[in-house]
Enzyme design. Structure first.
Site, PDB file in Angstrom:
ATOM      1  N   GLU A 138       0.675  -1.086  -0.104  1.00 35.41           N
ATOM      2  CA  GLU A 138       0.015   0.081   0.066  1.00 35.41           C
ATOM      3  C   GLU A 138       0.756   1.202   0.195  1.00 35.41           C
ATOM      4  OE1 GLU A 138      -4.048  -1.374   2.308  1.00 35.41           O
ATOM      5  OE2 GLU A 138      -2.580  -0.213   3.514  1.00 35.41           O
ATOM      6  N   PRO A 139       1.517   1.507  -1.025  1.00 38.31           N
ATOM      7  CA  PRO A 139       2.282   2.637  -1.014  1.00 38.31           C
ATOM      8  C   PRO A 139       1.297   4.100  -1.246  1.00 38.31           C
ATOM      9  CG  PRO A 139       2.333   1.611  -3.040  1.00 38.31           C
ATOM     10  CD  PRO A 139       1.750   0.730  -2.232  1.00 38.31           C
ATOM     11  N   GLY A 140       1.789   5.150  -0.779  1.00 40.42           N
ATOM     12  CA  GLY A 140       0.969   6.189  -0.723  1.00 40.42           C
ATOM     13  C   GLY A 140       2.101   7.442  -1.251  1.00 40.42           C
ATOM     14  N   ARG A 184       3.042  19.541   8.018  1.00 35.81           N
ATOM     15  CA  ARG A 184       4.050  18.383   8.487  1.00 35.81           C
ATOM     16  C   ARG A 184       5.143  19.108   9.149  1.00 35.81           C
ATOM     17  NH1 ARG A 184       6.935  15.822   5.122  1.00 35.81           N
ATOM     18  NH2 ARG A 184       6.881  13.716   6.553  1.00 35.81           N
ATOM     19  N   TYR A 209       5.295  17.493  12.911  1.00 38.44           N
ATOM     20  CA  TYR A 209       6.409  16.354  13.485  1.00 38.44           C
ATOM     21  C   TYR A 209       7.676  16.787  12.707  1.00 38.44           C
ATOM     22  CZ  TYR A 209       3.902  13.972   9.614  1.00 38.44           C
ATOM     23  OH  TYR A 209       3.164  13.392   8.539  1.00 38.44           O
ATOM     24  N   CYS A 231      -0.685  32.471  12.282  1.00 39.21           N
ATOM     25  CA  CYS A 231      -0.371  33.028  13.609  1.00 39.21           C
ATOM     26  C   CYS A 231      -0.075  32.114  14.609  1.00 39.21           C
ATOM     27  CB  CYS A 231      -1.568  33.741  14.228  1.00 39.21           C
ATOM     28  SG  CYS A 231      -1.982  35.181  13.416  1.00 39.21           S
ATOM     29  N   GLU A 232       0.878  31.270  14.224  1.00 39.41           N
ATOM     30  CA  GLU A 232       1.703  30.338  15.196  1.00 39.41           C
ATOM     31  C   GLU A 232       3.160  30.369  15.128  1.00 39.41           C
ATOM     32  OE1 GLU A 232       0.189  28.064  17.195  1.00 39.41           O
ATOM     33  OE2 GLU A 232      -1.730  28.716  16.582  1.00 39.41           O
ATOM     34  N   TYR A 244       0.419  14.456   1.422  1.00 38.75           N
ATOM     35  CA  TYR A 244      -0.125  15.090   2.569  1.00 38.75           C
ATOM     36  C   TYR A 244      -0.259  16.617   2.859  1.00 38.75           C
ATOM     37  CZ  TYR A 244       0.492  10.255   3.924  1.00 38.75           C
ATOM     38  OH  TYR A 244       0.535   9.057   4.059  1.00 38.75           O
TER      39      TYR A 244
END
Length: 432
Positions: free
Chosen positions: A285-287, A325, A329, A356-357, A385
């Site tokens: 199942e590669p994505g 991303r 993480y 605003c982060e 993603y």
């Protein structure tokens, strides 16, 4: 990173990225159909055509659009979905139901009903209540549903803990514990509304070493043997998941698909010969590994802020809303100024987003030509993603998506409008 230039501009699948930014606006996701198909053809050559009774299922969570599903269908691949939204996209793309696998750790009754009504090829069990729930729905609809159990093989992987999924303490899968898993297997074998095919696992994502996959394959094969001994039942299918690493920066050294699939298949074939078992169907199942490097993101540089002796921030017209991303993480990316693609580096800057982060930093301390407002920053390897995890934080619009193919470019997802951002909002009568 390897890239082509023409007249000082970054080219992508024969298209001038600066021209794309001007025509379609920024932020902008750009996907190369040519590069996606090259990855698919590698899988065809080194896996599908090389071995008997195997198939590839694209993990659509990486990038799910009507156009992408058409590309996957034309490649003859199956499709992995994990929600009613992903399944609905497949239905609207008229993706063959028999080639769809329904995954997910908390499928609702409505999602299961939708999957069974559409006739998906597999439902992958990820909770202890699911067999009975599926059986009840299938009985009412007079169907028989093919199922696999997702197991947690308890292997260690070299990746970020947030994308490690094969350990025992995981929200995914069912532990290989006789007291937990074996009653589930017995129930599935004895339930006429389900057809128990085998097992599924996924050890983690962005992996460059095959040791975890091979360890998990060994564990799955041991389970195949135990099921035969305990229940006199022959497993017909094994799904080994995906997680094959891609290049985000030059520090990443991805391996070809065959680095993973060849030794996994060697294990399976040796096991089947030794145990005199018929070879089960083998699925991967590669994505990410199909779409990540085929995609780039284009942003326009706006505010530039230099803090003497500390850092120079250059801000883009997007950020964590179209690529979460790095903030989620600590994923690392690299990129270039698309309009100055052949110019040498002249300064070190940090590319920051407009949300605003404080965590909205796309790339820290990257060397670029002298940056000016209006420059176009291209981030590499955002095909997986980025669009899938985009949000409306700060009421920012989700960008458009463009598909390129040998000098042609067409919009496959329109840019979200401001009206669309608030289209589902209402003011209650007691506030009027």
């Amino acid at each position: 990173m390897d890239f082509e230039t023409k007249n000082g501009h970054l080219m992508w699948d024969g298209c001038d990225t600066v021209a794309l930014a001007q025509e379609f606006g920024t932020p902008l996701y750009v996907f190369s159909q040519t590069m996606i198909e090259e990855k698919c053809q590698e899988l065809q050559r080194d896996f599908v055509e090389k071995y008997d009774n195997v198939r590839v299922a694209f993990a659509s969570k990486a990038f799910s659009t009507l156009a992408m599903l058409k590309i996957i269908e034309k490649q003859g691949f199956s499709l992995d979905v994990v929600s009613d939204g992903e399944l609905y996209t497949a239905v609207k793309a008229e993706f063959p139901a028999a080639h769809i696998e329904m995954n997910g750790n908390n499928k609702s009754i409505e999602e299961l009903e939708m999957a069974i009504d559409y006739g998906v090829g597999r439902i992958i069990i990820d909770s202890l209540q699911e067999v009975a729930l599926i059986a009840a729905i299938a009985k009412e609809k007079q169907r028989v549903v093919d199922i696999l159990f997702r197991i947690t093989p308890e292997v260690n992987v070299q990746t970020h803990s947030f994308i490690s999924t094969g350990q025992k303490d995981s929200k995914f899968g069912i532990p290989i514990d006789e007291a937990i898993l074996f009653p589930q297997i017995k129930q599935a074998i004895e339930t006429p509304e389900v057809n128990f095919l085998g097992f599924h696992f996924h050890v983690g994502s962005q992996l460059f070493d095959n040791e975890a996959h091979l360890a998990a394959v060994g564990i799955a094969l041991d389970l195949v043997r135990l099921v035969k001994e305990r229940f006199d039942y022959t497993i017909k299918e094994l799904n080994f998941g995906g997680g094959f690493g891609v290049r985000y920066t030059d520090a990443d050294q991805p391996k070809p698909f065959s680095y993973f699939t060849d030794p996994m298949m060697a294990q399976v074939l040796a096991f089947c010969e030794e145990e005199q078992f018929p070879q089960p169907a083998i699925v991967i199942e590669p994505g990410r590994s199909i779409v990540a490097e085929a995609g780039i993101s284009l942003h326009k540089i706006g505010a530039i802020k230099e803090l003497p002796g500390l850092r120079k921030y250059v801000s883009i017209d997007g950020g964590m809303t179209d690529n979460i991303r790095p903030g989620l993480y600590e994923a690392e990316y690299t990129g270039i100024l698309a309009n100055k693609a052949d110019q040498p580096a002249a300064e070190t800057v940090t590319v920051s987003g407009k949300a605003c982060e404080s965590t909205d930093i796309l790339v820290k301390d990257i060397e670029l030509p002298t940056v000016e407002a209006g420059d176009i920053f291209a981030t590499f390897s955002t095909g997986a993603y980025g669009y899938s995890m985009a949000s409306n934080y700060n009421k920012l619009a989700i960008p458009a998506v463009v598909l390129t193919n040998d000098g042609q470019a067409e919009c496959i997802v329109k840019r979200q409008t401001l009206d669309q951002i608030i289209q589902n909002e209402e003011i209650p009568s007691f506030l009027k």
